[in-house]
Design an enzyme around this catalytic site. Structure first.
Site, PDB file in Angstrom:
ATOM      1  N   HIS A  62       0.830  -1.209   0.000  1.00  0.00           N
ATOM      2  CA  HIS A  62       0.000   0.000   0.000  1.00  0.00           C
ATOM      3  C   HIS A  62       0.863   1.257   0.000  1.00  0.00           C
ATOM      4  O   HIS A  62       1.874   1.352   0.698  1.00  0.00           O
ATOM      5  CB  HIS A  62      -1.012  -0.016   1.159  1.00  0.00           C
ATOM      6  CG  HIS A  62      -0.476   0.180   2.529  1.00  0.00           C
ATOM      7  ND1 HIS A  62      -0.311   1.430   3.100  1.00  0.00           N
ATOM      8  CD2 HIS A  62      -0.126  -0.701   3.485  1.00  0.00           C
ATOM      9  CE1 HIS A  62       0.121   1.302   4.339  1.00  0.00           C
ATOM     10  NE2 HIS A  62       0.253   0.024   4.598  1.00  0.00           N
ATOM     11  N   ASP A 173       5.665   2.777   7.232  1.00  0.00           N
ATOM     12  CA  ASP A 173       4.442   2.030   6.987  1.00  0.00           C
ATOM     13  C   ASP A 173       3.638   2.806   5.940  1.00  0.00           C
ATOM     14  O   ASP A 173       2.961   3.774   6.288  1.00  0.00           O
ATOM     15  CB  ASP A 173       3.660   1.875   8.292  1.00  0.00           C
ATOM     16  CG  ASP A 173       2.366   1.104   8.145  1.00  0.00           C
ATOM     17  OD1 ASP A 173       2.113   0.584   7.045  1.00  0.00           O
ATOM     18  OD2 ASP A 173       1.609   1.039   9.126  1.00  0.00           O
ATOM     19  N   GLU A 202      -5.222   1.777   1.958  1.00  0.00           N
ATOM     20  CA  GLU A 202      -5.160   0.627   2.866  1.00  0.00           C
ATOM     21  C   GLU A 202      -5.464   1.039   4.295  1.00  0.00           C
ATOM     22  O   GLU A 202      -6.154   0.316   5.031  1.00  0.00           O
ATOM     23  CB  GLU A 202      -3.767  -0.023   2.782  1.00  0.00           C
ATOM     24  CG  GLU A 202      -3.631  -1.336   3.550  1.00  0.00           C
ATOM     25  CD  GLU A 202      -3.082  -1.189   4.964  1.00  0.00           C
ATOM     26  OE1 GLU A 202      -2.875  -2.223   5.627  1.00  0.00           O
ATOM     27  OE2 GLU A 202      -2.854  -0.042   5.420  1.00  0.00           O
ATOM     28  N   GLU A 203      -4.943   2.198   4.690  1.00  0.00           N
ATOM     29  CA  GLU A 203      -5.067   2.626   6.084  1.00  0.00           C
ATOM     30  C   GLU A 203      -6.499   2.972   6.478  1.00  0.00           C
ATOM     31  O   GLU A 203      -6.794   3.139   7.664  1.00  0.00           O
ATOM     32  CB  GLU A 203      -4.159   3.834   6.343  1.00  0.00           C
ATOM     33  CG  GLU A 203      -2.673   3.587   6.174  1.00  0.00           C
ATOM     34  CD  GLU A 203      -2.080   2.721   7.269  1.00  0.00           C
ATOM     35  OE1 GLU A 203      -2.835   2.259   8.149  1.00  0.00           O
ATOM     36  OE2 GLU A 203      -0.857   2.513   7.262  1.00  0.00           O
ATOM     37  N   ASP A 225       4.312  -5.526   3.663  1.00  0.00           N
ATOM     38  CA  ASP A 225       3.963  -4.483   4.627  1.00  0.00           C
ATOM     39  C   ASP A 225       5.016  -4.467   5.719  1.00  0.00           C
ATOM     40  O   ASP A 225       6.128  -4.954   5.524  1.00  0.00           O
ATOM     41  CB  ASP A 225       2.559  -4.754   5.193  1.00  0.00           C
ATOM     42  CG  ASP A 225       1.808  -3.477   5.550  1.00  0.00           C
ATOM     43  OD1 ASP A 225       2.383  -2.638   6.281  1.00  0.00           O
ATOM     44  OD2 ASP A 225       0.654  -3.317   5.114  1.00  0.00           O
ATOM     45  N   HIS A 316       3.048   3.829  12.757  1.00  0.00           N
ATOM     46  CA  HIS A 316       1.951   4.799  12.907  1.00  0.00           C
ATOM     47  C   HIS A 316       2.375   5.988  13.767  1.00  0.00           C
ATOM     48  O   HIS A 316       1.566   6.575  14.476  1.00  0.00           O
ATOM     49  CB  HIS A 316       0.682   4.137  13.456  1.00  0.00           C
ATOM     50  CG  HIS A 316      -0.104   3.421  12.409  1.00  0.00           C
ATOM     51  ND1 HIS A 316      -1.480   3.413  12.367  1.00  0.00           N
ATOM     52  CD2 HIS A 316       0.299   2.698  11.334  1.00  0.00           C
ATOM     53  CE1 HIS A 316      -1.889   2.706  11.320  1.00  0.00           C
ATOM     54  NE2 HIS A 316      -0.820   2.265  10.681  1.00  0.00           N
TER      55      HIS A 316
END
Length: 341
Positions: A62, A173, A202-203, A225, A316
């Protein structure tokens, strides 16, 4: 590999605004693949043709990152924002941000009520993002609206850089997965037709993976990922046993099985190839989040799917940290798997 990851990590790409990341990937891949297309949702699909009767393999990474979006501007020109993706409020306060407008980048800082004016009980609480604002140094709403607009995406201002033996970046990420995807697509040798897919959004719900997998209907897929590295204070080893520098993670299940339970044949393939090639790896049974693999493996009548994830600290947040050898070994493992198909 380091230079590629830096370009990808520093590029903005909040969910729904992945254009710059996609452009970098296209530029890197244009001379190494047989076809490049962008689907209607914005996914990048790069194809390397195999034998006519060969398998079809989907590799998905992603392109989007978590971020913010302007939702309101008050009379004094201060900006209220919404969160895009899973963000812990405590990492936002006092960060410098970049607002991505149609006329370029506008710099701001995230502020809140100063601690000097907080009651004792307030100081002990995490400040909610709804009590924060962005200051862009203007005097009123009209001045602010001349340079930013509702819906403009916002990223935290951090640069990819070395951190001792490791590397730090704002969006590892999942720019790590994007870098792995690019390197694999450049070097892959296989009888299979390989689809390298940079997925969008994706998130915020694995959206791009759903549409791309439906379009391609591959025989098998791998999501590229990151996973949580727990080799730092504040977390028990049993809760996050993966360590930086010990090899990419082969995910056996995530979200306690509510997301993906890796197909037995994919699990066997990944582990056997890693053992044969003496590529270090770490097995993981996760109770945490999930990846594009969850959407892919439930597409049409089902697609056998696995996940390869270099362990990454502080995901994140704007200061995620990774060991470059884990990224490089992820590339080696995928290339070795593709050779055997």
């Amino acid at each position: 590999m380091k230079d590629l990851l830096k370009k990808l990590a520093d590029a903005p790409g909040v969910s729904g605004f992945e254009d710059e990341v996609r452009d970098i990937m296209i530029n890197e891949l244009k001379d190494s693949v047989d076809k490049i297309e962008i689907d209607q949702l914005g996914n990048l699909i790069a194809t390397r043709n195999g034998k006519p009767d060969g398998k079809k393999i989907m590799l998905a990474a992603h392109m989007d990152e978590i971020g913010l979006m302007i939702r309101y501007i008050d009379k004094n020109g201060f900006i209220k924002f919404s969160k895009i993706g899973g963000i812990n409020d405590q990492m936002l306060l006092n960060q410098e941000v970049s607002i991505h407008t149609s006329n370029g980048i506008v710099t701001g800082v995230i502020g809140s009520k100063p601690p000097h004016r907080m009651k004792e009980a307030e100081r002990k609480k995490v400040i909610d993002y709804e009590n924060m604002f962005i200051d862009i140094g203007v005097s009123d709403k009209e001045e602010a609206e001349n340079i930013v607009k509702l819906g403009d995406p916002i990223t935290i201002k951090q640069e990819f850089t070395e951190l001792g033996k490791l590397y730090k970046g704002k969006a590892l990420d999942n720019r790590i997965g994007c870098a792995v995807l690019v390197e694999v697509m450049k070097k892959a040798e296989s009888d299979a037709t390989i689809y390298g897919v940079g997925t969008v959004q994706e998130e915020v719900g694995l959206k791009g993976a759903k549409t791309a997998a439906f379009k391609l209907n591959p025989d098998m897929a791998l999501a590229l990922d990151v996973t949580i590295a727990g080799d730092h204070p504040g977390i028990k080893e049993e809760d996050a046993p993966a360590k930086t520098g010990k090899g990419p993670g082969i995910i056996l299940t995530d979200a306690s099985g509510r997301g993906l339970i890796t197909h037995p044949k994919i699990k066997e393939l990944l582990i056997s190839v890693a053992d044969e090639e003496e590529i270090p790896y770490q097995l993981e049974v996760s109770e945490g989040g999930t990846t594009d693999a969850t959407a892919i493996h439930l597409t049409r009548e089902g697609i056998p799917t696995g996940v390869i994830s270099p362990p990454t600290r502080y995901i994140h947040t704007p200061v995620s940290v990774v060991a470059m050898e884990d990224v490089e070994n992820a590339v080696k493992l995928i290339l070795a798997v593709l050779e055997r198909i």
